[in-house]
Design a protein around this motif. Structure first.
Motif, short mmCIF file in Angstrom:
data_model
loop_
_atom_site.label_atom_id
_atom_site.label_comp_id
_atom_site.label_asym_id
_atom_site.label_seq_id
_atom_site.Cartn_x
_atom_site.Cartn_y
_atom_site.Cartn_z
N ASN A 349 0.83 -1.19 0.00
CA ASN A 349 0.00 0.00 0.00
C ASN A 349 0.87 1.25 0.00
O ASN A 349 0.57 2.24 -0.67
CB ASN A 349 -0.92 0.02 1.22
N ALA A 350 1.97 1.18 0.76
CA ALA A 350 2.89 2.32 0.84
C ALA A 350 3.68 2.50 -0.45
O ALA A 350 3.75 3.60 -1.01
CB ALA A 350 3.83 2.15 2.02
N THR A 351 4.30 1.42 -0.95
CA THR A 351 5.14 1.55 -2.14
C THR A 351 4.32 1.95 -3.37
O THR A 351 4.78 2.75 -4.19
CB THR A 351 5.89 0.23 -2.43
N GLU A 352 3.12 1.42 -3.49
CA GLU A 352 2.28 1.74 -4.65
C GLU A 352 1.71 3.15 -4.59
O GLU A 352 1.29 3.70 -5.61
CB GLU A 352 1.14 0.72 -4.78
N ALA A 353 1.68 3.76 -3.40
CA ALA A 353 1.14 5.12 -3.26
C ALA A 353 2.14 6.17 -3.74
O ALA A 353 1.75 7.27 -4.13
CB ALA A 353 0.78 5.39 -1.80
N THR A 476 -1.88 -12.00 -4.95
CA THR A 476 -3.19 -11.51 -4.51
C THR A 476 -3.01 -10.35 -3.53
O THR A 476 -3.68 -9.32 -3.63
CB THR A 476 -4.00 -12.63 -3.84
N ALA A 477 -2.07 -10.52 -2.59
CA ALA A 477 -1.81 -9.48 -1.59
C ALA A 477 -1.22 -8.23 -2.24
O ALA A 477 -1.66 -7.10 -1.95
CB ALA A 477 -0.87 -10.01 -0.51
N THR A 478 -0.24 -8.41 -3.13
CA THR A 478 0.44 -7.25 -3.71
C THR A 478 -0.43 -6.52 -4.74
O THR A 478 -0.46 -5.28 -4.78
CB THR A 478 1.77 -7.66 -4.35
N PHE A 479 -1.16 -7.27 -5.56
CA PHE A 479 -2.04 -6.63 -6.55
C PHE A 479 -3.20 -5.91 -5.87
O PHE A 479 -3.63 -4.85 -6.33
CB PHE A 479 -2.59 -7.65 -7.56
N SER A 480 -3.71 -6.48 -4.78
CA SER A 480 -4.78 -5.80 -4.03
C SER A 480 -4.28 -4.46 -3.50
O SER A 480 -4.98 -3.45 -3.57
CB SER A 480 -5.25 -6.68 -2.86
N LEU A 505 3.54 10.91 5.01
CA LEU A 505 2.94 10.46 6.27
C LEU A 505 2.20 9.14 6.05
O LEU A 505 2.34 8.20 6.84
CB LEU A 505 1.98 11.52 6.81
N PHE A 506 1.44 9.07 4.96
CA PHE A 506 0.71 7.84 4.64
C PHE A 506 1.66 6.66 4.51
O PHE A 506 1.45 5.59 5.09
CB PHE A 506 -0.06 8.05 3.31
N CYS A 507 2.73 6.85 3.73
CA CYS A 507 3.69 5.76 3.49
C CYS A 507 4.39 5.36 4.79
O CYS A 507 4.57 4.16 5.06
CB CYS A 507 4.71 6.18 2.45
N ALA A 508 4.78 6.34 5.59
CA ALA A 508 5.48 6.05 6.84
C ALA A 508 4.59 5.21 7.76
O ALA A 508 5.05 4.24 8.39
CB ALA A 508 5.88 7.35 7.53
N ILE A 509 3.30 5.56 7.85
CA ILE A 509 2.38 4.83 8.72
C ILE A 509 2.22 3.38 8.24
O ILE A 509 2.30 2.43 9.04
CB ILE A 509 1.00 5.53 8.77
N PHE A 510 2.01 3.19 6.94
CA PHE A 510 1.79 1.83 6.42
C PHE A 510 3.07 0.99 6.51
O PHE A 510 3.00 -0.21 6.82
CB PHE A 510 1.26 1.89 5.00
N PHE A 511 4.22 1.60 6.25
CA PHE A 511 5.47 0.86 6.41
C PHE A 511 5.67 0.47 7.88
O PHE A 511 6.11 -0.64 8.19
CB PHE A 511 6.66 1.69 5.94
N ALA A 512 5.36 1.39 8.80
CA ALA A 512 5.55 1.13 10.23
C ALA A 512 4.63 0.02 10.72
O ALA A 512 5.05 -0.88 11.47
CB ALA A 512 5.31 2.41 11.03
N ILE A 513 3.36 0.05 10.29
CA ILE A 513 2.43 -1.02 10.69
C ILE A 513 2.88 -2.35 10.08
O ILE A 513 2.84 -3.40 10.72
CB ILE A 513 0.99 -0.69 10.26
#
Length: 543
Positions: A349-353, A476-480, A505-513
């Protein structure tokens, strides 16, 4: 009399290099598409919706742009597997794959070239409709020939040599991506050499977020109109930061006090940047790649290993396809698999954003035009590619999970450092720039640590018998995430009034989670004897 040992035939590097022109064309188009289409669409939708004010409260321009940028991923999931399988059962004098490539690649290139042409139409609503139509046809035709072009390498390469061949193909894809990132500079130079002065000046001109060209002074700094009695001499630092930024208007205490002056044409209408030369140059290079492929196939079709192989449709697959709950693995392994897939979804989600938002971020925050901000993306891509081999070595020496955790920890730290510096030292642009360049280089290496080791870790949980099934779970996980990431990030950016800094901020949060979740994975480190089949499975998945 001693017997002569038969010399093992190695990889035909020249043949593989020529096959790689197909993948090079593909990556070239995607890098240009992902860099410029978000900027063009943002300008058009901002104009159409009066800065987003005509949209419902739950929508924003950023959200719409990011949703449009997921079309390629949606089409990829639906159409690419279909046309890949269809090409397996095609028999012509041009083999299995070439008919799809020869017919659809030129059509794809034409639709690609028409994207910025549609944007030049003055009637904004009509322009947006035409752009959407062209983009849908571009994505569809790309889906038709992408799988066949990737399948050319296995068709011409014996199985034991496909590992080395895949490396050559990826290098060619990387070259295509790099050319795409510098194509803006190439196109600008070409139109200047050919005497298209207006196009050349427009491509190099400063522009606002609507793509309108700005009036500048002798020092190439935007001219500014001051409103409501605002005194620039009493607010020197605020005004200076505004002029240097990519923002169009300046607000103080909620009141608009300044705006950058837009250059008007002879008809009194604003003039816009025209990105057509960039797309046309990219399309021409793509066609040249096709010419190389056609000449190659004409000369070497006797070496096509698949020409006599018939693949019939069947009800099953060699790999067992079962639900996660029915897998013959332990409860702990099943938990690790589900946890790993959740982490993959979060990370991607982070890398694709980042991809669809970076050029708009650079334009707004740094005042950098897309033809130059793509060079920054090129630095990130080079760093990622260069760290591919070291990341693989780290995975084997330290363990894949530890290497992924290191990569995630580093990239979260880089995002945190950049966000802090950009907020606390906003007036020191040089310091912010240096921090961003460091973050791009280090971040590329960190993402390399993640990307290289995630699929092998997933495959190691399932074992050799379930390679196909676990590769399916992985994609499935990565394409989603490739579909949800841009949309969620666009929603957040829109929530904060189109401030593209919130991408970080979005990317940092998703990478951290994702980092927190992956620490709970307890399986996936393979034994030395498993390394060979995992390597083969990863390469097959990449194909």
């Amino acid at each position: 009399m001693p017997t002569k040992t038969k010399k093992k035939k190695g990889l035909n590097y020249k043949q593989t290099f020529l096959i790689g022109f197909g993948f090079m064309a593909c990556m070239l188009l995607w890098s240009v598409y992902n860099s410029y289409v978000p900027v063009i669409f943002r300008a058009k939708l901002t104009e159409l919706t009066d800065g987003g004010s005509k949209l419902p409260a739950f929508l924003s321009v950023a959200l719409l742009v990011n949703a449009i940028m997921t079309i390629d991923n949606i089409f990829g999931v639906i159409f690419q597997p279909y046309f890949g399988k269809k090409s397996d059962k095609t028999h012509t004098k041009w083999g299995k794959r070439m008919p799809y490539i020869i017919i659809c690649l030129p059509i794809c290139a034409v639709f690609f070239s028409l994207i910025p042409v549609a944007a030049t139409i003055k009637a904004t609503a009509l322009s947006v409709v035409l752009m959407m139509t062209v983009i849908i046809f571009f994505n569809f035709t790309m889906s038709v020939w992408r799988s066949p072009v990737v399948s050319l390498m296995p068709d011409f390469t014996p199985s034991p040599l496909q590992s080395d061949a895949n490396a050559v193909i990826n290098i060619m894809g990387g070259i295509g991506q790099m050319v795409g990132f510098v194509i803006g500079t190439i196109a600008t130079g070409l139109v200047g050499l050919l005497g298209f002065t207006a196009l050349h000046d427009a491509l190099k001109a400063k522009a606002n977020s609507l793509g309108q060209i700005l009036e500048v002074d002798a020092n190439n700094r935007p001219l500014v109109n001051y409103l409501n009695g605002f005194d620039p001499s009493a607010n020197k630092e605020t005004v200076e930061n505004f002029i240097e930024s990519g923002r169009d208007t300046l607000f103080v205490n909620g009141e608009k006090v300044a705006e950058k002056v837009v250059k008007l044409g002879a008809n009194g209408e604003p003039t816009y940047v025209n990105y057509t030369p960039i797309f046309v140059v990219a399309a021409v290079i793509t066609i040249l790649c096709l010419v190389v492929l056609v000449l190659f196939y004409k000369k070497n079709k006797a070496n096509d290993l698949s020409k006599d192989v018939s693949i019939e449709a069947s009800g099953g697959d060699e790999s067992k396809k079962v639900k996660i709950k029915d897998l013959p693995i332990t409860k702990a392994e099943r938990k690790s698999l589900i946890t790993m897939l959740a982490a993959l979804f979060l990370i991607n989600n982070a890398t694709e954003a980042i991809v669809p938002n970076f050029t708009n971020f650079a334009l707004d925050t740094l005042g950098v035009k897309p033809i130059y901000s793509t060079l920054m993306m090129a630095v990130f891509a080079v760093s990622l590619a260069a760290f591919g081999i070291p990341a693989g070595v780290m995975g084997r020496k330290l363990g894949r999970k530890k290497t992924i955790i290191i990569g995630l920890a580093v990239i979260v730290a880089m995002f945190a450092v950049y966000i802090t510096v950009s907020q606390l030292f906003a007036t020191n642009r040089m310091f912010v720039w240096i921090t961003l360049w460091i973050a791009l280089v280090v971040g590329g290496a960190a993402v390399g640590c993640i990307n290289i080791n995630t699929l092998p870790l997933v495959l190691a949980i399932g074992g050799r018998e379930y390679v196909g099934t676990f590769t399916g779970y992985y994609y499935t996980a990565t394409f989603s995430a490739a579909i949800t990431g841009p949309i969620l990030c666009g929603w957040l950016i829109g929530l904060f009034h189109e401030d593209y800094n919130f991408m970080f901020l979005f990317c940092a949060i998703f990478f951290a989670i994702g980092l927190a979740v992956i620490t709970q994975v307890k399986h996936g480190e393979s034994k030395p004897e498993d390394e060979e089949w995992i390597k083969e499975a990863v390469e097959a998945a990449d194909d």
